[in-house]
Every structure is written in structure tokens, then in C-alpha cells.
Design a protein around this motif. Structure first.
Motif, PDB file in Angstrom:
ATOM      1  N   GLU A   2       0.798  -1.226   0.000  1.00 51.49           N
ATOM      2  CA  GLU A   2       0.000   0.000   0.000  1.00 51.49           C
ATOM      3  C   GLU A   2       0.833   1.280   0.000  1.00 51.49           C
ATOM      4  N   PRO A   3       1.944   1.372   0.776  1.00 45.89           N
ATOM      5  CA  PRO A   3       2.732   2.618   0.762  1.00 45.89           C
ATOM      6  C   PRO A   3       3.330   2.956  -0.602  1.00 45.89           C
ATOM      7  N   PHE A   4       3.313   2.011  -1.530  1.00 47.10           N
ATOM      8  CA  PHE A   4       3.929   2.223  -2.837  1.00 47.10           C
ATOM      9  C   PHE A   4       2.887   2.263  -3.954  1.00 47.10           C
ATOM     10  N   ARG A   5       1.658   2.552  -3.594  1.00 48.38           N
ATOM     11  CA  ARG A   5       0.568   2.535  -4.572  1.00 48.38           C
ATOM     12  C   ARG A   5       0.839   3.487  -5.736  1.00 48.38           C
ATOM     13  N   ASP A   6       1.458   4.631  -5.471  1.00 48.67           N
ATOM     14  CA  ASP A   6       1.702   5.602  -6.538  1.00 48.67           C
ATOM     15  C   ASP A   6       2.747   5.096  -7.534  1.00 48.67           C
ATOM     16  N   GLU A   7       3.656   4.272  -7.074  1.00 44.02           N
ATOM     17  CA  GLU A   7       4.710   3.750  -7.954  1.00 44.02           C
ATOM     18  C   GLU A   7       4.238   2.556  -8.770  1.00 44.02           C
ATOM     19  N   LEU A   8       3.381   1.738  -8.209  1.00 45.18           N
ATOM     20  CA  LEU A   8       3.026   0.454  -8.799  1.00 45.18           C
ATOM     21  C   LEU A   8       1.812   0.582  -9.723  1.00 45.18           C
ATOM     22  N   PRO A   9       1.693  -0.326 -10.694  1.00 44.14           N
ATOM     23  CA  PRO A   9       0.522  -0.300 -11.578  1.00 44.14           C
ATOM     24  C   PRO A   9      -0.765  -0.531 -10.786  1.00 44.14           C
ATOM     25  N   ARG A  10      -1.832   0.144 -11.178  1.00 37.65           N
ATOM     26  CA  ARG A  10      -3.102  -0.030 -10.481  1.00 37.65           C
ATOM     27  C   ARG A  10      -3.580  -1.476 -10.538  1.00 37.65           C
ATOM     28  N   ARG A  11      -3.301  -2.134 -11.675  1.00 37.42           N
ATOM     29  CA  ARG A  11      -3.781  -3.506 -11.853  1.00 37.42           C
ATOM     30  C   ARG A  11      -3.206  -4.457 -10.816  1.00 37.42           C
ATOM     31  N   LEU A  12      -2.012  -4.129 -10.284  1.00 40.79           N
ATOM     32  CA  LEU A  12      -1.396  -5.003  -9.290  1.00 40.79           C
ATOM     33  C   LEU A  12      -2.323  -5.201  -8.098  1.00 40.79           C
ATOM     34  N   PHE A  13      -3.100  -4.162  -7.743  1.00 38.72           N
ATOM     35  CA  PHE A  13      -3.956  -4.221  -6.555  1.00 38.72           C
ATOM     36  C   PHE A  13      -5.324  -4.820  -6.856  1.00 38.72           C
ATOM     37  N   THR A  14      -5.688  -4.926  -8.124  1.00 41.10           N
ATOM     38  CA  THR A  14      -7.058  -5.327  -8.458  1.00 41.10           C
ATOM     39  C   THR A  14      -7.154  -6.574  -9.324  1.00 41.10           C
ATOM     40  N   GLN A  15      -6.019  -7.028  -9.858  1.00 42.44           N
ATOM     41  CA  GLN A  15      -6.047  -8.170 -10.774  1.00 42.44           C
ATOM     42  C   GLN A  15      -4.999  -9.208 -10.375  1.00 42.44           C
ATOM     43  N   ALA A  16      -5.300 -10.458 -10.651  1.00 41.60           N
ATOM     44  CA  ALA A  16      -4.299 -11.513 -10.552  1.00 41.60           C
ATOM     45  C   ALA A  16      -3.403 -11.435 -11.780  1.00 41.60           C
ATOM     46  N   PHE A  17      -2.108 -11.606 -11.587  1.00 43.31           N
ATOM     47  CA  PHE A  17      -1.197 -11.572 -12.731  1.00 43.31           C
ATOM     48  C   PHE A  17      -1.342 -12.866 -13.515  1.00 43.31           C
ATOM     49  N   GLU A  18      -1.537 -12.747 -14.815  1.00 46.34           N
ATOM     50  CA  GLU A  18      -1.665 -13.909 -15.682  1.00 46.34           C
ATOM     51  C   GLU A  18      -0.656 -13.807 -16.808  1.00 46.34           C
ATOM     52  N   PRO A  19       0.238 -14.777 -16.944  1.00 47.16           N
ATOM     53  CA  PRO A  19       1.171 -14.751 -18.077  1.00 47.16           C
ATOM     54  C   PRO A  19       0.423 -14.936 -19.384  1.00 47.16           C
ATOM     55  N   GLY A  20       1.046 -14.481 -20.469  1.00 47.03           N
ATOM     56  CA  GLY A  20       0.406 -14.568 -21.772  1.00 47.03           C
ATOM     57  C   GLY A  20       0.033 -15.993 -22.148  1.00 47.03           C
ATOM     58  N   ARG A  21      -1.112 -16.146 -22.777  1.00 49.18           N
ATOM     59  CA  ARG A  21      -1.582 -17.461 -23.212  1.00 49.18           C
ATOM     60  C   ARG A  21      -1.686 -17.487 -24.736  1.00 49.18           C
ATOM     61  N   SER A  22      -1.580 -18.668 -25.303  1.00 51.61           N
ATOM     62  CA  SER A  22      -1.734 -18.822 -26.742  1.00 51.61           C
ATOM     63  C   SER A  22      -2.055 -20.279 -27.046  1.00 51.61           C
ATOM     64  N   GLU A  23      -2.368 -20.555 -28.295  1.00 46.53           N
ATOM     65  CA  GLU A  23      -2.643 -21.923 -28.719  1.00 46.53           C
ATOM     66  C   GLU A  23      -1.386 -22.654 -29.156  1.00 46.53           C
ATOM     67  N   GLY A  24      -0.266 -21.948 -29.190  1.00 46.86           N
ATOM     68  CA  GLY A  24       0.990 -22.605 -29.521  1.00 46.86           C
ATOM     69  C   GLY A  24       1.227 -22.814 -30.995  1.00 46.86           C
ATOM     70  N   THR A  25       0.535 -22.058 -31.848  1.00 42.48           N
ATOM     71  CA  THR A  25       0.705 -22.226 -33.290  1.00 42.48           C
ATOM     72  C   THR A  25       1.921 -21.474 -33.818  1.00 42.48           C
ATOM     73  N   GLY A  26       2.466 -20.582 -32.993  1.00 46.40           N
ATOM     74  CA  GLY A  26       3.545 -19.723 -33.461  1.00 46.40           C
ATOM     75  C   GLY A  26       3.046 -18.437 -34.071  1.00 46.40           C
ATOM     76  N   ARG A  27       1.751 -18.264 -34.127  1.00 47.80           N
ATOM     77  CA  ARG A  27       1.137 -17.034 -34.657  1.00 47.80           C
ATOM     78  C   ARG A  27       0.080 -16.592 -33.645  1.00 47.80           C
ATOM     79  N   ASN A  28       0.529 -16.022 -32.552  1.00 46.85           N
ATOM     80  CA  ASN A  28      -0.361 -15.654 -31.464  1.00 46.85           C
ATOM     81  C   ASN A  28      -1.035 -14.320 -31.779  1.00 46.85           C
TER      82      ASN A  28
END
Length: 610
Positions: free
Chosen positions: A382-408
Motif C-alpha cells: 500500500e505505501p507504494f501505490r503511486d509507484e506500482l501499476p493499479r492492476r497489481l492491486f485489483t487483478q491476478a497476474f496472468e502470463p500470456g496465453r496462446s494456442e501454440g501455433t507460433g502465430r499468437n
């Protein structure tokens, strides 16, 4: 002695403040094994002694002088976490079925000041060198003085917190530590990872020069013979001073351990297939899945399995983005670069499912920023709210997803949108800024395998309009390039001890961002990350550590300064089935070769190599 004890107000763990000696060091005040325990649970205390273990090594050596800033040390000489040295002893031994717990080896007892600024050690009176001379506190002081004066930059930095070693007599000493990057139990346990050297031997020899004369040791093995560039043969010391200690009973069972040198990994692999080498760690998925389909395996003579290893977690391999560069400072640009990477394609075609996808900087779920931030994390962040992205406090981090075709397509469309928001647009197929300057990217790599791993990614970046350049360099060039921060992408391994040590400072603390030869390859300078690092290092309970590590992981993930490829995990191993081993593997590290032994009955059924 009473005055010292009262003055230090000592306790051997983070959680204990009582002024008393303990039989080890524990991060959280917990010891599974009591003082004078008989043996670790994960060993066979009655394991037979005998036989030879043949291992392959790809690195040539030219010196028996440990911890020197030149030369390459022979295998079995230097101490390393999770692997007891053959030739030397250290102060402590880690337990393979506990995290953050170390038991005395050379050290009979240890007291640690509440602020970790002083560590008092009492050595075992029975400990002696292979020539019969006793191991003393002066040997410990000599070792750390040698590291301070003669070791490499990285080793000196790692132990720069040792201000002095005060000798109180033959068997007692005190480490005086200074607070460089925080003092904690990790700093104390790191002292036990050092192989203690014999002062009386090196006073008669030159410890500032490389040597090809085997040095005097104290450990369970000694050098029997060697030929440089060919082999090194260790023999078990039958009257090894520590053989009946609880930390050693049931371990060090092979009569001989031999390292054969192979300059080429393919040749070493063939040597195992032919039975000339007993055991190999396989790192190439192509050979793991197809390289050992030979008659010996069908006969049941070859075993393939994955060993446990959680002493280190984190990233075995990652692509680091250098945010010092002007064109990479915008977080939206870095996020776009991560979205362009098609991990599903990479996992199927490059990793081939051999490695688990890295979703965190730390690995295990109890230390990873999975899901929404918890209440404890939010309090820290919380003390670093101004530095950090807003999404950090409201969203779960999800790595990029794809079908693995090589053309995402979905990932590339979102990446293009982020680049547009950051002021980059495509003109005549080229990504440019408002001044018409193209967006160039440099990959600095060191091998053909590196090139193979990024070719598909480079293709995706070109589709977005980037102009990537791949530079393959030798080791000397690589050192100079990274020292000058002259790269956009570079491969790195970012393993983290569990519990974490000072490596988290070297990887991610602002104080290291602009230092030459820094391990902070991304150049991150974040007050939030700095605070979370200190919280991690100074955690005084498992809950505090878990919360701080999750918060640090979350800050780093939302900074988008690397593309995780492979997480640290237990090695995939191939070996000839002529060994005995305990009925189960220790939870945090499979104790090979220490807890295994030669099984004559198994070995007899396997034909001798041609």
C-alpha cells in the motif's frame, strides 16, 4: 566466556533470543534433529562401503588452489550449497529434508547475536586435517582472509559482510559482520558453505598462485591420482575424522569417485551409453526423450528419473529486458514485448515439455504471487501505490496465453495496442516513434542454442514492426557488453536460495542497478522492490517470509522486465542401475552421491563396457 554470552544476548536462530549455544542454525527456530542425533532419516546408516562412481565433467581445470581470482578449480574442491565437498569440510551441513536448517559439521556449536552482527563458533576438538594436524580457529580466519584478499569479485562481494574473524583460542572464534545488504540467518548460513582451508599448509605454499599439486584437505575424500584434461580420482579416507557424526553417518559410501573429462557433451553422452560413465544429468529434451532408447535400457540396466531439488528455486533460464535503455523504460513497451512471446509454441517445440513453465520468480506456490494479493501483501504494498501499476492491486497476474501455433494473433494485437499507447506506430511495416526513428532491439547471445531459442520470437517481433538484431559474442565480449549495459535482451539464470539470501539484493535491488558487472541485469530501480527485498531477508517467521516473497514476486511480475522460460527444478538424471539408495528421496534434495552406495549384486548383472 560468561561476559561474552551476556554481552551478545545470543540465539542461534531468528526466532530464539536465549543466550545459548545451539547445534546448528535454523531460519525459523526449528530443528527436526536433536543435538547428537544418530543420522539423517534419508540415509541408510548401515550402507556398505566400496565400489567406484564414475562421473563426467565438461570443464577442464588448472588449479587445486580454492577461491582464487584466476584459474579453474578441480571438481570436488570447492564447497557448494547442497553438495558436500569431497576434499574439505565446512562449518555446517544443510539438511536435505528441511528448508533453512543447517547442522554443525566442523562447528560443534554456534551462537548468533539477535541483530546477526556477531556469530560465535565452537569447533569440534576431534576435527583434523589429513596429515593429523588439528583444525583450529586460525584455519577459519585464514580462509576468510584468503577470500577477502585473493578471490574473485563475485566471491569477495558475497562475503563482504565479514568485517573480521576474531580468534579466541584454538577452538573458538567470532565472526564480526557488517550490514551491507541486511543481516539475517541467510548471512549466517552462508558462512557454512565455505570450505575451510589449512593455514599451516598454505603458509608453506603460495595461495595467490594456481597449482597442480593436490592440496591438503580434511574431508571424506582425498586426491589419489589425476591427469589434467583426462581424469581426477578421489579415494575415500577410511579414518576420516567426521565419519561417525550424525551429519555424516550413512554418507560418503563410495571407495572411489572419478571425474572423467569430456570436452563435448555429445561424447560424454555416448560414454554413458557405452557404460564408461555411471551417471549423467541430462539437460537436452531431445536426448531425454530419444537418446537412451538402447538395449541396456530395455534390459533394465539404465534408469531415468527426476531428482528432487528445492534448495534453490526461481528461474533456470529467462530473457531479461534491459529497462535502462531509453526505448525500454516505458512499462507498456515491456509488457508488449512479453505478449509477443508465444510460450506455448516454445514449450512444445523447444522445451518439448521437458521443463515446467516458469510463472514466478520463486516457484513454489507458498512463495509465488498467484491469484489476488492477500491482506498481508496489500499491507506491505500500500505505501507504494503511486509507484506500482493499479492492476497489481485489483487483478491476478496472468502470463500470456496462446494456442501454440507460433502465430499468437491475440497477443500481437494487444502488444500493438500497448505500443501505440506508448507512442510507437507502424509506418511502411516498421515500428517508429514520432520522430520517425525505428524501434531497434538487440539480443546478445553466446551460443547456437541461444539463437535456436529466440528465432521464433524474433519472427514475431518483426511482425510487430521491430527491427531486432541478434549478436553472438564470446565470453570476453559478453562481459564487456553487459558491463556497459549495451543490450536490450540477454539470457540469464536467476536461481534463489530457499529461504532467500543476498542474491535477491544482487538481482533486483536499486543499489546494484548501475554497478559494473552487476547481476541486476534488468536495471530495475524500484522503491517497492527494495522494501520487499528487505522484508524477505528480515522475515522472522514462515508467514512473514511467505507474505514478503509473494509481494516481491508481484512487484517484479508487474514490472514486465523479463520473459521467464524455465523454472529451477530437480535434475533429470540417467544412470546405470548398479547403486543402492535409501528407500525414499529427501523432500528438498535427492542426496546423490552422498547417500548412495555401490551394490555389487546389481553391478554383477551388467556386462562390462566394450
Amino acid at each position: 566466556m560468561r561476559m561474552l554470552t551476556a554481552a551478545l544476548s545470543l540465539g542461534a536462530t531468528i526466532a530464539i533470543a536465549a543466550p545459548e549455544y545451539r547445534h546448528g542454525v535454523s531460519f525459523f527456530g526449528e530443528f527436526k534433529y536433536p543435538p547428537d542425533f544418530e543420522h539423517f532419516d534419508y540415509v541408510n546408516p548401515d550402507a556398505p562401503k566400496g565400489g567406484t562412481l564414475v562421473l563426467a565433467t565438461g570443464g577442464n581445470w588448472n588449479s587445486f588452489t580454492p577461491y582464487l581470482n584466476k584459474g579453474i578449480a578441480v571438481p570436488g574442491v570447492n564447497h557448494s550449497m547442497g553438495s558436500q565437498p569431497f576434499l574439505y569440510d565446512g562449518l555446517f551441513v544443510p539438511s536435505d529434508d528441511e528448508i533453512g536448517t543447517f547442522y554443525g559439521n566442523l562447528a560443534e556449536a554456534v551462537m548468533v547475536a539477535d541483530d546477526f552482527s556477531r556469530v560465535r563458533i565452537r569447533l569440534r576438538s576431534e576435527a583434523h586435517w589429513h596429515d593429523g594436524m588439528p583444525i583450529t580457529a586460525r584455519d577459519v580466519k585464514f580462509t576468510f582472509d584468503h577470500i577477502r584478499d585473493n578471490s574473485s569479485f563475485n566471491v569477495r562481494s558475497a562475503f563482504g559482510m565479514v568485517a573480521s574473524v576474531e580468534v579466541h583460542g584454538d577452538l573458538e572464534l567470532t565472526f564480526h559482520l557488517v550490514d551491507i545488504n541486511g543481516l539475517n540467518a541467510a548471512v549466517v548460513t552462508s558462512l557454512g558453505k565455505i570450505a575451510i582451508l589449512p593455514e599451516h599448509y598454505w603458509r608453506a605454499h603460495d595461495n595467490t598462485r594456481t597449482t597442480q599439486t593436490p592440496a591438503l584437505g580434511s574431508g571424506p575424500y582425498r586426491v589419489k591420482e589425476f591427469r589434467q584434461s583426462r581424469y581426477t580420482l578421489y579415494e575415500r579416507v577410511p579414518d576420516y575424522w567426521g565419519r561417525n557424526l550424525g551429519v555424516n553417518r550413512g554418507r560418503h559410501n563410495f571407495d572411489y569417485i572419478r571425474y572423467d573429462y569430456y570436452r563435448d557433451g555429445t561424447v560424454a553422452r555416448e560414454a554413458l551409453r557405452k557404460g564408461l560413465v555411471d551417471y549423467r544429468r541430462e539437460t537436452d529434451p531431445r536426448y531425454w526423450f530419444k537418446g537412451y532408447d538402447i538395449p541396456a535400457r530395455h534390459h533394465g540396466w539404465i534408469v531415468m528419473r527426476q531428482h528432487n531439488f528445492q534448495y534453490y528455486v526461481g528461474l533456470m533460464r529467462t530473457l531479461v529486458i534491459n529497462e535502462r535503455r531509453e526505448h525500454l523504460r516505458d512499462r507498456r513497451v515491456r509488457e508488449a514485448l512479453t505478449l509477443a512471446f508465444d510460450y506455448a509454441w516454445y514449450g512444445r517445440n523447444i522445451s518439448q515439455g521437458f521443463h515446467s513453465r516458469a510463472r514466478s520468480h520463486f516457484g513454489p506456490p507458498n512463495f509465488s504471487a498467484a491469484g489476488m494479493p492477500g491482506a498481508g501483501e496489500l499491507t506491505l504494498l500500500e505505501p507504494f501505490r503511486d509507484e506500482l501499476p493499479r492492476r497489481l492491486f485489483t487483478q491476478a497476474f496472468e502470463p500470456g496465453r496462446s494456442e501454440g501455433t507460433g502465430r499468437n494473433r491475440a497477443g500481437l494485437l494487444r502488444a500493438r495496442e500497448l505500443l501505440r499507447e506508448a507512442g510507437w506506430k507502424v509506418r511502411d511495416g516498421i515500428l517508429v516513434n514520432d520522430d520517425g526513428e525505428p524501434f531497434a532491439l538487440s539480443f546478445v547471445i553466446r551460443s547456437a542454442n541461444d539463437r535456436r531459442q529466440i528465432l521464433q520470437y524474433v519472427d514475431q517481433l518483426q511482425r510487430l514492426g521491430f527491427r531486432p538484431v541478434v549478436r553472438m559474442v564470446d565470453s570476453a565480449q559478453f562481459i564487456n557488453i553487459t558491463k556497459d549495459f549495451d543490450y536490450d535482451f540477454v539470457f540469464a539464470a536467476l536461481g534463489v536460495a530457499q529461504p532467500p539470501g543476498v542474491e535477491v539484493v544482487s538481482y533486483w535491488h536499486s543499489s546494484n542497478a548501475m554497478l559494473p558487472q552487476t547481476r541486476n541485469l534488468s536495471g530495475i530501480q524500484s522503491a517497492a522492490a527494495d522494501e520487499m527485498i528487505m522484508r524477505v531477508l528480515n522475515a522472522r517467521s514462515r508467514d512473514e517470509l511467505s507474505t514478503a516473497q509473494k509481494a516481491l514476486d508481484r512487484v517484479l511480475l508487474w514490472n514486465f522486465d523479463m520473459i521467464p522460460l524455465m523454472q529451477v527444478e530437480g535434475p533429470h538424471v540417467v544412470y546405470w542401475d548398479k547403486f543402492g539408495r535409501p528407500p525414499y528421496d529427501a523432500e528438498f534434495r535427492t542426496s546423490f552421491p552422498e547417500a548412495w552406495w555401490y551394490d555389487e549384486e546389481k553391478a554383477a548383472r551388467i556386462p562390462a563396457p566394450d
